[in-house]
Design a protein around this motif. Sequence first.
Motif, mmCIF file in Angstrom:
data_model
loop_
_atom_site.group_PDB
_atom_site.id
_atom_site.type_symbol
_atom_site.label_atom_id
_atom_site.label_comp_id
_atom_site.label_asym_id
_atom_site.label_seq_id
_atom_site.Cartn_x
_atom_site.Cartn_y
_atom_site.Cartn_z
ATOM 1 N N THR A 184 -38.095 -17.007 13.376
ATOM 2 C CA THR A 184 -38.903 -16.443 12.296
ATOM 3 C C THR A 184 -39.197 -17.457 11.200
ATOM 4 O O THR A 184 -40.168 -17.294 10.457
ATOM 5 C CB THR A 184 -38.193 -15.223 11.686
ATOM 6 N N CYS A 185 -38.390 -18.505 11.107
ATOM 7 C CA CYS A 185 -38.634 -19.526 10.080
ATOM 8 C C CYS A 185 -39.519 -20.659 10.589
ATOM 9 O O CYS A 185 -40.059 -21.432 9.791
ATOM 10 C CB CYS A 185 -37.302 -20.114 9.599
ATOM 11 N N GLY A 186 -39.629 -20.781 11.911
ATOM 12 C CA GLY A 186 -40.438 -21.852 12.478
ATOM 13 C C GLY A 186 -39.812 -23.222 12.341
ATOM 14 O O GLY A 186 -40.494 -24.237 12.485
ATOM 15 N N GLY A 188 -37.223 -24.436 14.187
ATOM 16 C CA GLY A 188 -36.707 -24.985 15.429
ATOM 17 C C GLY A 188 -35.209 -25.162 15.442
ATOM 18 O O GLY A 188 -34.633 -25.548 16.457
ATOM 19 N N LYS A 189 -34.541 -24.854 14.334
ATOM 20 C CA LYS A 189 -33.090 -25.009 14.265
ATOM 21 C C LYS A 189 -32.402 -23.819 14.930
ATOM 22 O O LYS A 189 -32.800 -22.677 14.725
ATOM 23 C CB LYS A 189 -32.642 -25.124 12.809
ATOM 24 N N PRO A 190 -31.357 -24.069 15.722
ATOM 25 C CA PRO A 190 -30.670 -22.963 16.405
ATOM 26 C C PRO A 190 -30.184 -21.868 15.460
ATOM 27 O O PRO A 190 -30.250 -20.686 15.794
ATOM 28 C CB PRO A 190 -29.501 -23.661 17.108
ATOM 29 N N GLY A 191 -29.694 -22.248 14.292
ATOM 30 C CA GLY A 191 -29.170 -21.262 13.354
ATOM 31 C C GLY A 191 -30.206 -20.315 12.797
ATOM 32 O O GLY A 191 -29.857 -19.273 12.217
ATOM 33 N N ASN A 192 -31.491 -20.644 12.958
ATOM 34 C CA ASN A 192 -32.570 -19.776 12.476
ATOM 35 C C ASN A 192 -33.189 -18.933 13.583
ATOM 36 O O ASN A 192 -34.066 -18.111 13.319
ATOM 37 C CB ASN A 192 -33.668 -20.612 11.810
ATOM 38 N N LYS A 193 -32.743 -19.130 14.813
ATOM 39 C CA LYS A 193 -33.311 -18.383 15.937
ATOM 40 C C LYS A 193 -32.562 -17.074 16.142
ATOM 41 O O LYS A 193 -31.387 -16.944 15.797
ATOM 42 C CB LYS A 193 -33.251 -19.217 17.220
#
Length: 352
Positions: A184-186, A188-193
Amino acid sequence: MAGRPTLLRQPPDDPNKAPIENALEVTEMAVLGPNIFTNARQLWQPPGARGIYGGAVIAMCLAAAQRTVAPDFLVHSCHCYFLLAGAADLPILFHVEQVRDGRSFATRTVQARQRGRCIFTTTISFVRDSSSAEDADTAVTHASELPRDSDGNPLRPPPEDYDDEPDLLAQGPFQGAKIEVVDTCGSGKPGNKKTRQWMRARGKIAGGVPAHLEALAYVSDSYFIGTITRIHKLWRFPFPAAEYDNLPDELREKVRTLHEWEGMGTDPREMVGRPTIGMMVSLDHTIYFHAPKKVAADDWMFTEMSSPWAGDGRGVVMQKIFSKDGTLLATCVQEGLVRLQAPKPEGKEAKL
């Protein structure tokens, strides 16, 4: 008792119950002592897993504990630890200890044992139904909302007659839609997926609120710690991704189906060069039941998982489970052992 998965003869499935109810049935063994239960049917061991499916043990511990509290007490939290891999060819004894019985809360601990060794333990807390009644003047309330689509509309469940699940995945007591991995943040970091999926129990659950809660506990362990592999895009099959084209046709199709279904993409060959999971084992599991009387596990539920942290050989995943009308039913947390496969020495070929 090797080769004997239950203490008593397995009963035939009850056609008036949902498959998940039959799978989670426990029988009291009063002859062995007070508050001791055992599994009525053999437990499932997922292909390639070290032991039986953890969600079944969580659910049956809850089933045993619920048998020892008054009907007006509802579970609000379970705190669980996976200690040893459970064997599918041995019966389990569930020892329930009545730790506390108060006016508003009751506490139980349950140990799941095989061959006299504790393989799993949980502490379960119950609250009297009437004690949770909300007073508009004193209640503090809020809840996360069901996620929305790109147009700002609440996500919608699959149709009631949904049957798009691949045959490979259509054998268990739950059915689900394809997992979606979103960022949702775009960044690409695993913690944001996040991973998202709709799921429901097959058939109609006949056992009332306790049976629905046991079913939710069962499915809460599905794809849980595996979220780490999806948000990091890690290869999880027991052969190098580069060997995919050399597999027999039938096996190659199974791998492709699982790979796509878990939100990893349509072509496993894109994983060539990606890190490979070497070991992934659940360590603990917590469930907070927010609206136990609203759980309808045989209707569509939406689950969203994310991981705030991974490191030091472990990872933590958080899960929210919603009803299709947007009610936040439960929040779950799991920590697991997560290690990558060590690179193979140069000059040594992998063998299928």
